[in-house]
Design a protein around this motif. Structure first.
Motif, short mmCIF file in Angstrom:
data_model
loop_
_atom_site.label_atom_id
_atom_site.label_comp_id
_atom_site.label_asym_id
_atom_site.label_seq_id
_atom_site.Cartn_x
_atom_site.Cartn_y
_atom_site.Cartn_z
N ASN A 110 0.94 -1.36 -0.15
CA ASN A 110 -0.05 0.08 -0.03
C ASN A 110 0.93 1.13 -0.01
OD1 ASN A 110 -1.32 2.21 1.55
ND2 ASN A 110 -3.05 1.02 1.26
N HIS A 111 0.55 2.13 -1.05
CA HIS A 111 1.49 3.02 -1.28
C HIS A 111 1.44 4.04 -0.03
CE1 HIS A 111 3.51 6.42 -3.65
NE2 HIS A 111 2.41 7.27 -3.16
N PHE A 112 0.26 4.18 0.62
CA PHE A 112 0.20 5.15 1.91
C PHE A 112 1.05 4.65 2.99
CE2 PHE A 112 -2.99 7.35 4.52
CZ PHE A 112 -3.07 8.53 3.83
N ALA A 114 3.49 2.65 2.83
CA ALA A 114 4.80 2.84 2.40
C ALA A 114 5.29 4.36 2.76
CB ALA A 114 5.07 2.42 0.86
N HIS A 115 4.63 5.12 2.30
CA HIS A 115 4.85 6.77 2.80
C HIS A 115 5.35 6.92 4.33
CE1 HIS A 115 5.02 9.59 -0.82
NE2 HIS A 115 3.68 9.17 -1.00
N ILE A 116 4.47 6.29 5.05
CA ILE A 116 4.57 6.46 6.54
C ILE A 116 6.31 5.65 6.98
CG2 ILE A 116 3.87 5.60 8.67
CD1 ILE A 116 0.95 5.80 7.81
N ALA A 140 0.69 13.80 3.88
CA ALA A 140 0.13 14.85 2.85
C ALA A 140 1.01 14.94 1.67
CB ALA A 140 0.53 16.26 3.62
N SER A 141 0.46 14.51 0.47
CA SER A 141 0.97 14.39 -1.00
C SER A 141 0.14 14.97 -1.85
CB SER A 141 1.22 12.90 -0.93
OG SER A 141 -0.34 12.09 -1.43
N GLY A 142 0.12 14.76 -3.00
CA GLY A 142 -0.44 15.14 -4.27
C GLY A 142 -1.63 14.48 -4.55
N THR A 312 8.82 12.40 -1.16
CA THR A 312 8.18 12.16 -2.60
C THR A 312 8.39 10.88 -2.79
OG1 THR A 312 10.16 13.14 -3.35
CG2 THR A 312 8.61 14.74 -3.27
N ASP A 313 7.47 10.58 -3.84
CA ASP A 313 7.54 9.43 -4.23
C ASP A 313 8.62 8.53 -4.52
OD1 ASP A 313 4.91 9.11 -3.62
OD2 ASP A 313 4.25 9.40 -6.07
N ASN A 314 9.10 7.44 -4.00
CA ASN A 314 10.20 6.62 -4.02
C ASN A 314 10.07 5.30 -4.12
OD1 ASN A 314 11.18 5.84 -1.41
ND2 ASN A 314 10.15 7.84 -1.14
ZN ZN Z 1 3.11 9.39 -2.82
#
Ligand code: ZN
Ligand code: KG4
Length: 356
Positions: A110-112, A114-116, A140-142, A312-314
């Motif tokens: 899950n991208h979310f 993963a951001h955390i 908080a992203s785009g 940012t996305d990585n």
């Molecule tokens: Zn993202």
């Protein structure tokens, strides 16, 4: 365990090699910013075509950076949602193909979440020493803006989300209104530094201001469409010189930052989370980092800030979190699909700081 992480949910084609969830051996990102700049936002089909072109190049770049070949890859992980469907399909298909060819496990993440996890990457010891659960995360992203509580058991729950635009969209659409290009975040961040944030009074959405009482269910929800419209009206048909532009931008940014900080601090108190982490592209913002840092310190809590390259996305965040599932024997089926929307039940996060 060396995990190849792949990320194609939006406009970044990314591949990373991460050892044991923490050691980032390579982190390659190809941005499509120029491709979408003329449109003021990401065009899904164009994004997918570019991912298709760049995917293998970026994976080989990551392997070269780590001085490894594909035989070193123990598992392949990929973002399978939320995100743009055509874009997600490219990365997910590539990841499945590579895992099948290597005969190694495949995992969709899950991208979310993963951001955390990105907030704990590249900061040795932070997960073990600081990131005690329960934890409050502001993502908080785009594409999203949400407050997530990770309970002591590891269960992740979204306690607030945006009802319209994401915070990053407020930056991107604001920049578009001002004719400043895409993405808006970095440019508004820079221009705001020379402006007066009190020059204009922009609305703070869903805070109970402006004579509109806040409904209890919106306590931790966000709304950024009002501030965007207010910006449009404040600047329509006006010639702004450099100083006037900086004042407008600084005031606009402050309205966004105040809401993000205010709701985060209130949620941390209500859910009694000693640790707060902040991640996603907007977490790069210098004013937000400064204001959140000061507010969290005043509240006597601990702030974990994702390093900007992992905001940012990585794909390092993807390969990183994947290790924690894979090391517990959790992998995905080859029939795994992708999803556009954020699943409100995020499940239990696999990384437990106290267990390290
Ligand atoms: Zn993202
Ligand atoms: O996390 P991310 O790379 O992609 C999504 O998952 O959406 O976030 C991209 C967003 C864009 O809206 C961009 O304008 C915003 O993050 N952003 C920023 C800054 N750098 C990137 N917003 C405010 N200030 C920045 N310095």
């Amino acid at each position: 365990m060396i995990v190849l992480g792949i990320e194609t949910s939006c406009d970044e084609t990314a591949a990373a090699l991460v050892r044991d969830g923490q050691d980032v051996l390579a982190n390659a990102v190809a941005s499509q910013i120029k491709l979408h700049a003329g449109y003021g936002g990401v065009v899904p089909e164009l994004a997918a075509r570019e991912h298709l072109r760049a995917m293998d190049v970026v994976v080989n770049e990551a392997l070269a950076e780590a001085e490894l070949d594909t035989s070193a890859i123990d598992a392949v992980s990929v973002t399978c949602g939320p995100g743009l469907i055509p874009a997600l399909l490219v990365g997910t298909s590539y990841a499945k193909g590579l895992a099948a060819a290597r005969g190694c496990p495949f995992l969709g993440v899950n991208h979310f979440l993963a951001h955390i996890y990105g907030a704990f990457l590249g900061q040795p010891g932070v997960l073990a020493n600081v990131g005690a659960f329960p934890l409050l995360a502001l993502v908080a992203s785009g594409g999203h803006t949400a407050l997530v509580v990770i309970e002591a058991t590891g269960r992740a729950r979204i306690v607030g989300t945006t009802l319209d635009d994401a915070a990053g969209e407020a930056y991107d659409k604001g920049a578009k209104i001002l004719g400043l290009g895409y993405p808006g975040g970095p440019v508004l961040d820079r221009i705001a530094k020379t402006g007066n944030p009190k020059a204009h009074s922009f609305p703070r959405g869903l805070t109970g201001g402006g004579g509109r009482p806040l409904k209890p269910e919106n306590r931790y929800n966000f709304s950024f469409s009002g501030v965007k419209t207010a910006l449009l009206y404040a600047t329509r048909d006006k010639e702004l010189d450099e100083g006037a532009l900086a004042d407008v931008v600084a005031s606009y940014q402050q309205a966004i930052v105040d809401v993000l900080v205010g709701k985060t601090i209130r949620a941390a108190a209500e859910y009694d989370t000693p640790t707060i982490c902040m991640c996603g592209g907007v977490a790069c913002n210098s004013q937000l980092r400064a204001d959140m840092g000061a507010a969290v310190a005043r509240a006597g809590r601990q702030l974990v800030l994702a390093p900007p390259k992992y905001c940012t996305d990585n794909a390092a965040m993807v390969g990183g979190i994947a290790y924690h599932y894979l090391s517990r024997g959790i992998a995905s089926d080859m029939s795994l699909s992708v999803s556009a929307r954020l699943n409100h039940s995020l499940g239990t996060v696999p990384f437990a700081p106290n267990a390290h």
